[in-house]
Scaffold this motif. Structure first.
Motif, PDB file in Angstrom:
ATOM      1  N   GLY A   1      40.046  26.991 -95.697  1.00 54.42           N
ATOM      2  CA  GLY A   1      39.198  26.618 -94.485  1.00 54.42           C
ATOM      3  C   GLY A   1      40.092  25.519 -93.787  1.00 54.42           C
ATOM      4  N   GLY A   2      40.586  24.703 -94.574  1.00 50.31           N
ATOM      5  CA  GLY A   2      41.533  23.468 -94.170  1.00 50.31           C
ATOM      6  C   GLY A   2      42.568  24.105 -93.014  1.00 50.31           C
ATOM      7  N   LEU A   3      43.347  25.345 -93.249  1.00 51.33           N
ATOM      8  CA  LEU A   3      44.376  25.936 -92.583  1.00 51.33           C
ATOM      9  C   LEU A   3      43.544  26.500 -91.150  1.00 51.33           C
ATOM     10  N   MET A   4      42.291  26.620 -91.375  1.00 50.12           N
ATOM     11  CA  MET A   4      41.568  27.172 -89.990  1.00 50.12           C
ATOM     12  C   MET A   4      40.957  25.970 -89.166  1.00 50.12           C
ATOM     13  N   ASN A   5      41.156  24.765 -89.811  1.00 51.15           N
ATOM     14  CA  ASN A   5      40.375  23.385 -89.333  1.00 51.15           C
ATOM     15  C   ASN A   5      38.945  23.284 -89.498  1.00 51.15           C
ATOM     16  N   GLN A   6      38.432  24.237 -90.584  1.00 49.59           N
ATOM     17  CA  GLN A   6      37.159  24.174 -91.106  1.00 49.59           C
ATOM     18  C   GLN A   6      37.010  24.025 -92.524  1.00 49.59           C
ATOM     19  N   PRO A   7      37.502  22.884 -93.185  1.00 49.39           N
ATOM     20  CA  PRO A   7      37.620  22.817 -94.668  1.00 49.39           C
ATOM     21  C   PRO A   7      36.152  23.074 -95.307  1.00 49.39           C
ATOM     22  N   SER A   8      34.864  22.373 -94.671  1.00 47.46           N
ATOM     23  CA  SER A   8      33.632  22.432 -95.235  1.00 47.46           C
ATOM     24  C   SER A   8      33.155  23.919 -95.272  1.00 47.46           C
ATOM     25  N   LEU A   9      33.545  24.633 -94.095  1.00 48.76           N
ATOM     26  CA  LEU A   9      33.054  25.919 -94.208  1.00 48.76           C
ATOM     27  C   LEU A   9      33.621  26.863 -95.312  1.00 48.76           C
ATOM     28  N   GLY A  10      34.798  26.460 -95.491  1.00 49.41           N
ATOM     29  CA  GLY A  10      35.760  27.287 -96.476  1.00 49.41           C
ATOM     30  C   GLY A  10      35.182  26.872 -97.726  1.00 49.41           C
ATOM     31  N   LEU A  11      34.895  25.448 -98.296  1.00 52.18           N
ATOM     32  CA  LEU A  11      34.563  25.117 -99.425  1.00 52.18           C
ATOM     33  C   LEU A  11      33.013  25.832 -99.651  1.00 52.18           C
ATOM     34  N   LEU A  12      32.290  25.854 -98.750  1.00 52.42           N
ATOM     35  CA  LEU A  12      31.016  26.603 -98.992  1.00 52.42           C
ATOM     36  C   LEU A  12      31.190  28.172 -99.180  1.00 52.42           C
ATOM     37  N   ALA A  13      31.810  28.733 -98.217  1.00 52.04           N
ATOM     38  CA  ALA A  13      32.225  30.228 -98.569  1.00 52.04           C
ATOM     39  C   ALA A  13      33.015  30.391 -99.906  1.00 52.04           C
ATOM     40  N   GLY A  14      33.776  29.617-100.370  1.00 48.54           N
ATOM     41  CA  GLY A  14      34.496  29.735-101.410  1.00 48.54           C
ATOM     42  C   GLY A  14      33.510  29.426-102.653  1.00 48.54           C
TER      43      GLY A  14
END
Length: 59
Positions: free
Chosen positions: A25-38
């Motif tokens: 998500g951080g690589l796609m400038n969306q770390p919060s979304l990546g955290l929730l998806a993970g």
């Protein structure tokens, strides 16, 4: 001695999925979304492992 093996550890699946999701998500400038998806993927995998373990033991 127990006649069946101990339960599998599913917590590692949650931890790895959260870390991987945050990094991706951080690589796609969306770390919060990546955290929730993970987190969602990790919990789903841990629940699937738990259900498979229960079925293997026969409970």
């Amino acid at each position: 001695m127990a006649d069946h093996p101990g339960p599998q550890a599913g917590g590692v699946l949650i931890a790895v999925a959260v870390m991987a999701g945050t990094i991706l998500g951080g690589l796609m400038n969306q770390p919060s979304l990546g955290l929730l998806a993970g987190l969602a993927i990790g919990v789903a995998a841990a629940v699937a492992l738990w259900l498979a373990d229960r079925r293997k033991i026969g409970r």
